[in-house]
Scaffold this active site. Structure first.
Site, short mmCIF file in Angstrom:
data_model
loop_
_atom_site.label_atom_id
_atom_site.label_comp_id
_atom_site.label_asym_id
_atom_site.label_seq_id
_atom_site.Cartn_x
_atom_site.Cartn_y
_atom_site.Cartn_z
N HIS A 196 65.96 25.68 33.28
CA HIS A 196 64.51 25.83 33.22
C HIS A 196 63.93 26.66 34.36
O HIS A 196 62.89 27.29 34.19
CB HIS A 196 63.84 24.46 33.09
CG HIS A 196 63.97 23.93 31.71
ND1 HIS A 196 64.90 23.00 31.35
CD2 HIS A 196 63.33 24.28 30.56
CE1 HIS A 196 64.83 22.76 30.06
NE2 HIS A 196 63.88 23.53 29.55
N GLU A 439 67.06 20.92 17.80
CA GLU A 439 67.82 21.32 18.98
C GLU A 439 68.99 20.38 19.26
O GLU A 439 69.69 20.50 20.24
CB GLU A 439 66.92 21.45 20.21
CG GLU A 439 66.03 20.27 20.50
CD GLU A 439 65.07 20.53 21.67
OE1 GLU A 439 65.26 21.49 22.44
OE2 GLU A 439 64.12 19.73 21.82
C1 PEP Z 1 65.22 24.88 23.63
O1 PEP Z 1 65.91 23.89 23.89
O2 PEP Z 1 65.67 25.90 23.08
C2 PEP Z 1 63.80 24.91 23.99
C3 PEP Z 1 63.02 25.89 23.59
O3 PEP Z 1 63.31 23.91 24.77
P1 PEP Z 1 63.60 23.79 26.34
O4 PEP Z 1 64.20 25.08 26.81
O5 PEP Z 1 62.30 23.50 26.99
O6 PEP Z 1 64.55 22.64 26.41
MG MG Z 2 64.99 22.06 24.43
#
Ligand code: PEP
Ligand code: MG
Length: 589
Positions: A196, A439
């Site tokens: 992140h 996901e």
């Molecule tokens: C993902 O998992 O692809 C997503 C868009 O969510 P995040 O990156 O916030 O987990």
């Molecule tokens: Mg995600």
């Protein structure tokens, strides 16, 4: 004076752009804590050191509070309050003073011991709220310790020239608090392009390299470096020839970017007329400007958890409503998909530690946390519903769904919120559309069971890849195993897309794969209806789509079915872009 020898260090490109400048090495929490005995005469000096560090800490917290408030474009009430409470807690501070006097140890050591004692006591309490205060105590202690180490923590405030930040790791919450004007780029030893902090760097248009092992021990404060965030190369003590070469690359990339700027008003449509919705991901309300500036159609993912991270606590319904309503209004007449809270995993990793989780990514995260804490979840749902009164295209999206049952449970709470708001006469859109993130492999595999309960899917490839391949998305050691083009991932994507279409709903992709111009044609060929990328990637993806035929994308996806490795699929994706939009490869790899 002899010129220092140039050295090229290779990491993983995480956010594009070339920048040069002096290094600022961030002190890490893993640096050994100084520990030494002091004499009775030294005690007053230690007291003064602590007092100075506390004053500085208070000042920094107020400053971050203000900056985060500005970034969110509204009142910053409550921000970092919990941290300030710790600094101002007389019993905590007095205990440190007393122990320094009695134990005759340096203040760092005593502060750390006291903080851990407090944190441990809180962790043993049955109350979730109090347990979380342990995180605050630890966070603030880290900040005070950095200040005791000589101003290392207020890395940015005193800087006259912006720097390239080099650190072992940077938490997403730290990224959120950065003053963009003081930073040229970011280099971390840990992490991968889908961690992140890397996603945040892209959102901030900040060139970044991750997974550059040994960076902090090989670099020193003030060292001159050139950072190439596309190729993941960091050049230490660059020679004049190297500086010149990079200058040229940067200039030629700028020319391409300028051309891409002219696509702003153009549609994301293939040569043979197949249109895709190309939207953008945001983390903060202030990012909406970038969505418009880069020519995206709406917001495919608003990671609402950054509101919670940046504020270091749970924002009130009113505070959340303000933020969501601001996004809803600013993006009119386009749509905004507001994702409900996705805390856990590497977002508030400290909270994961508090809960004693060995595997935070497999743990108490996102919708699981929300369903266990209906009051928190409903506060957010009410805030989003109220924001939907400002824009009929505000949509709600649940993250980390692993089964149809979870969607039912979330929807029950949503209906409760609607009834409460209706009873109170509060405006909202009763037909607000609800979707889920796909996901987790179990969700992709049971997409036919989930589809009847929602209006859209959005595939979170960042997590889908990590859960399908059992490859931690933040671990640089196994970054080469993290393959979005792995046949297993592609099968799951295809399965989810086809299930959604069978049920008359659409599927988007909001993971980083959607913003990779080399992979976007493949997603298109797999039948994806919408792509949501970081704003900076939108023009690149749009350009590629405008240079290919939909039939080529379909052929690519069909050919991929017969390929046994992710590398082979990736080669074919690259070949298509090289043929159709070669300039884009220069910006993308
Ligand atoms: C993902 O998992 O692809 C997503 C868009 O969510 P995040 O990156 O916030 O987990
Ligand atoms: Mg995600």
């Amino acid at each position: 004076m002899e010129a220092k020898r140039e050295l090229e260090l290779k990491g993983i490109g995480a956010s594009p752009g070339i920048v040069g400048g002096p290094v600022l090495l961030l002190k890490t929490d893993d640096d050994p804590l100084p520990e030494y005995a002091i004499s009775a005469e030294d005690v007053p000096r230690e007291m003064i050191r602590l007092e100075t560090a506390l004053i500085e800490t208070r000042r920094q917290l107020h400053e971050i509070q203000q900056r985060v408030g500005e970034a969110m474009g509204s009142e910053s009430a409550g921000i970092f309050e919990a941290h300030l409470h710790v600094v101002d807690d007389p019993s905590f501070v007095d205990e440190v003073y007393r122990d320094v006097r009695e134990k005759r140890k340096n203040v760092e050591k005593i502060l750390f011991e006291t903080s851990e004692r407090y944190a441990q006591t809180l962790l043993e309490v049955e109350d979730d709220y109090l347990r979380e205060r342990a995180t605050d105590i630890r966070d603030v202690t880290r900040r005070i310790l950095r200040n005791l180490a000589g101003g290392g923590s207020d890395w940015l405030a005193g800087l006259e020239t912006p720097r390239v930040l080099v650190a072992r790791d940077i938490a997403p919450s730290e990224m959120a608090a950065f003053d963009r004007r003081k930073i040229l780029g970011v280099v971390t030893e840990m992490g991968s392009p889908t961690s992140h902090a890397a996603i945040m760097a892209r959102a901030m248009d900040l060139p970044a390299i991750v997974g550059l092992r040994g960076a902090s021990s090989r670099l020193a404060d003030g060292d001159r470096v050139v950072l190439d965030g596309v190729r993941g190369i960091l050049v230490l003590h660059p020679s004049p020839a190297r500086e010149e070469a990079y200058g040229q690359i940067a200039r030629s990339r700028m020319v391409i970017q300028k051309r891409l700027g002219t696509l702003k008003e153009e549609e994301a449509v293939t040569l043979d007329g197949h249109a895709v919705v190309l939207s953008a991901n945001i983390e903060m309300p202030a990012d909406v400007e970038a969505v418009w500036a880069r020519g995206a159609r709406g917001i495919g993912l608003f990671r609402s958890e950054y509101l919670f991270l940046a504020e270091g606590g749970e924002p009130s319904e009113e505070r959340q409503y303000e933020a969501y309503a601001e996004v809803a209004r600013k993006i009119l007449p386009e749509s905004a998909i507001i994702r409900t809270l996705d805390l856990g995993g590497d977002k508030v990793a400290a909270a994961g530690k508090i809960a004693g989780e060995a595997n935070p990514f497999l743990g108490w995260r996102a919708i699981r946390l929300c369903l266990d804490r209906p009051a928190t979840f409903k506060t957010q749902l009410r805030a989003i519903l109220r924001a939907s009164a400002h824009n009929p295209k505000v949509r709600i999206m649940y993250p980390m769904i692993s089964s149809a049952g979870e969607v039912d449970r979330a929807n029950v709470l949503l209906e409760e919120c609607k009834s409460e708001l209706a009873a109170a006469g509060t405006a909202f859109n009763p037909d607000v559309e609800v979707g889920v993130m796909i996901e987790i492999p179990s969700a992709a595999l049971t997409a036919d069971l989930i589809a009847p309960k929602v209006k859209f899917f959005s595939i979170g490839t960042n997590d889908l890849v990590q859960y399908t391949l059992a490859v931690d998305r933040g671990n640089e050691r196994i970054a080469q195993l993290y393959e979005p083009t792995h046949p297993a991932v592609l099968q799951l994507i295809r399965h989810a897309v086809e299930a959604s279409h069978r049920h008359g709903i659409w599927t988007g992709v909001c993971g980083e794969m959607a913003g990779n111009p080399i992979l976007a044609p493949l997603l298109l060929g797999l039948g994806v209806d919408e792509l949501s990328a970081s704003p900076g990637a939108v023009p690149l993806v749009k350009d590629v789509l405008r240079h290919i035929r939909f039939s080529e994308a379909q052929d690519l996806a069909e050919a991929a079915r017969g390929m046994s490795t992710g590398a082979e699929v990736l080669d074919h994706c690259r070949a298509l872009v090289r043929r159709a939009a070669p300039e884009i490869l220069e910006l993308a790899e």
